[in-house]
Design an enzyme around this catalytic site. Sequence first.
Site, PDB file in Angstrom:
ATOM      1  N   HIS A  73       2.393  -2.295   0.048  1.00 39.09           N
ATOM      2  CA  HIS A  73       2.823  -1.175   0.359  1.00 39.09           C
ATOM      3  C   HIS A  73       3.115  -0.319  -0.714  1.00 39.09           C
ATOM      4  O   HIS A  73       3.670  -0.587  -1.781  1.00 39.09           O
ATOM      5  CB  HIS A  73       4.409  -1.382   1.099  1.00 39.09           C
ATOM      6  CG  HIS A  73       4.174  -2.003   2.565  1.00 39.09           C
ATOM      7  ND1 HIS A  73       3.894  -3.289   2.596  1.00 39.09           N
ATOM      8  CD2 HIS A  73       4.336  -1.307   3.575  1.00 39.09           C
ATOM      9  CE1 HIS A  73       3.879  -3.631   4.196  1.00 39.09           C
ATOM     10  NE2 HIS A  73       4.057  -2.349   4.462  1.00 39.09           N
TER      11      HIS A  73
ATOM     12  N   ASN B 242       2.623  -8.281  -6.499  1.00 35.38           N
ATOM     13  CA  ASN B 242       3.320  -7.684  -5.393  1.00 35.38           C
ATOM     14  C   ASN B 242       4.488  -8.401  -5.153  1.00 35.38           C
ATOM     15  O   ASN B 242       5.650  -8.080  -4.582  1.00 35.38           O
ATOM     16  CB  ASN B 242       2.455  -7.698  -4.348  1.00 35.38           C
ATOM     17  CG  ASN B 242       3.046  -7.019  -3.098  1.00 35.38           C
ATOM     18  OD1 ASN B 242       3.732  -6.109  -3.111  1.00 35.38           O
ATOM     19  ND2 ASN B 242       2.386  -7.610  -2.070  1.00 35.38           N
TER      20      ASN B 242
END
Length: 637
Positions: free
Chosen positions: A155, A187
């Site tokens: 995201h 991430n």
Amino acid sequence: MAGIGRTLHCMLITAVISFTLGAYYQHYDILRQLCYVINDDPYAFHIRDKLYGTLRFFKNNVGRLKANETYSCLPRIMKYGFPGMEDLRVYDDFVISYDRRNRVARWVYEHLQTSSIFNTAGSRRMAEYKADLGIPSDFRVDTTDYKDSGYDKGHLAASGNHKSKQSHCNDTFYLTNIAPQVGEGFNRGCWQKLEAYVRDLCKRYGSVFVCTGPLYLPRKSDTDKWYVEYEVFGPKTIAVPTHYFKVITVESKLPGGLPYMEAYVMPNKELDEKTDLRSFLCDIRVVESASDAYALPASLACDHTLKANTTYISFLKKFFRHFLPFLSNDRVRMRFFLYKRDFPDCAREIRIDDDASIQLSGFNAEHPTRILVHGWLTSSNGSFNRIIKNAYMNLAKMQPNGFTDSNEILSIESEINTNLAGDFNIIIVDWTAIGMNINYFSVVNMIDILGRNLAEFLLYLQFKANLHMLDVYMIGHSMGCHIAGSAGRQLRPQRIHTIFALDPAGPKFRNLNANQRLSESDAVYVEVIHTSDILGIQQDIGHASFYPNFGKGQKNCYKFGCSHGRAYHYFAESLTSELGFWGIKCEKISEHAWILYNEEEEVRMGGEPSMPKNGTFYVKTNDMPPYAVGRMKRTAY
Ligand SMILES: *[C@@H]1O[C@H](CO)[C@@H](O)[C@H](O)[C@H]1NC(C)=O
Ligand SMILES: *[C@@H]1O[C@H](CO)[C@@H](O)[C@H](O)[C@H]1NC(C)=O
Ligand SMILES: *[C@@H]1O[C@H](CO)[C@@H](O)[C@H](O)[C@H]1NC(C)=O
Ligand SMILES: *[C@@H]1O[C@H](CO)[C@@H](O)[C@H](O)[C@H]1NC(C)=O
Ligand SMILES: *[C@@H]1O[C@H](CO)[C@@H](O)[C@H](O)[C@H]1NC(C)=O
């Protein structure tokens, strides 16, 4: 005749009124149409600024443009301006600029508030990845496209930042907000730590703006040439960015306080989770030049600027405005404005006993600190401050910077370290509240009070921001030299490193003893540049005294005060000049007779960093800028 005149008069008024009304309604019509256009086709949004431009005449109304709920978040999220105008997608809680070619957003802009983070209304467990059907299908990413790529669906606007509503959280799962990220160690490692840090800032300061996006940075090949190289995957050739950036803007809680900004750049690869986040810090302008986003707000309100020139006329105006009886001591108030490479034209004020103002100012004790103290009857935005501040900013710019060879985290760290080394804390001391008084002799009597103010400020920085006194130079002009000297005296037993005294004020000070004026005991090293015999002092009061053109009547100076001011032009030039100002040892035996020693040794006047010297020196200059002549030729005199 009078009747016709009146009729004409009436007609004229009617015409003007109907023209104005017509223009007004037409303007509303344009606005209404603009709203429809924006609602129907979000892609038309990029012409918004052009439309705004044509409507500037009715500026106040344009601000109220709010036809559809969907866009009401815009003024809030984009408060500091748009990083760019291409392919905007506006969601309820964040804004995206989509890059059709790479199938990844250019940037995502969010505004975090405590309500959007500390909330349980939205949860990522309820959400699913989905394609944004607003994007034409050729450029759209679908859920199947990430299969077998080996990358996480990362995201850009973190789902954890948008929990005030389930629909907001759902929006972050649009694939326009998703970018391929290395999972393990990125991430799910350092990048996650950075997101947590942002939320922590939001918890502490309440309002945080975040701009996140990918970077495709060049890398040196075996043949010594530079290439931008990145992986693409899937039938849609989705690009895998080499790095990701985040530019964070923290709003100050103080009324009128300026926001604080930080930028981070992380390579999209497995990183050691123990790496300190600070090692990914980076100059915001480097991010700007590497992405196509304007990260720095174009028009922040400034605490202090030095852009405008002060003229002789404005000096005279001020002179007479301050033709007042002398003020009492309780009006003594110095103000302190910080300039750095990241905000070279727009200072941030540091207030004593306001810790937040230090934290948010961007003051960094690892950078050398330079304190500029202006003279009597000159304003804090006068040419002394401006010229020297600009010279330091140019010096900072001359240092290498950039991310050019970085796919290695080690090299990023070393880049950042050179960036750190090049920057300065330039602090402008504003004592105009006192210094604008025309009663010179009363102002002279206040030197020690002003010096104490300045010393207290330095002690405060030492206590709160780890300022190291030996990293401090003070640069004073005229009476500012004596204030710097007084501050140095009142800091004892501590010492600052250097005082550069640029033509210290002479009248009244000539007859004072060393404890009441600048002297060599006020800093580890005191260097004085003498340029005027009327306004300046002609004694050797520092470790090293430089007498450009024998210390009076500077070349090409005809206006009163010109020679006095020339000292800071020389000093500013000495910071960046390649030639430099060089002096030879000399001795003054009477008003008009000097002995110049023909020594081999020439010593440099001014410059960064200061080089302690000892003695009296004669310096020759040009009569026009650039004044520096470099090393002198012995045969010249
Ligand atoms: C606002 O725009 C959305 C999406 O374009 C639409 O569904 C909605 O009906 C609009 N609302 C109004 C009040 O026009
Ligand atoms: C959020 O997404 C989930 C899964 O697609 C859906 O079931 C739910 O209704 C959505 N909620 C809202 C408020 O849009
Ligand atoms: C200079 O500073 C004074 C306050 O010290 C301020 O009133 C004035 O507007 C400033 N001038 C410019 C040109 O910025
Ligand atoms: C200020 O002065 C400099 C040179 O003295 C000049 O180049 C510049 O254009 C001036 N700026 C303004 C705004 O007048
Ligand atoms: C500087 O010079 C003076 C006399 O020329 C001398 O007394 C003094 O010791 C010197 N100081 C240093 C640090 O060299």
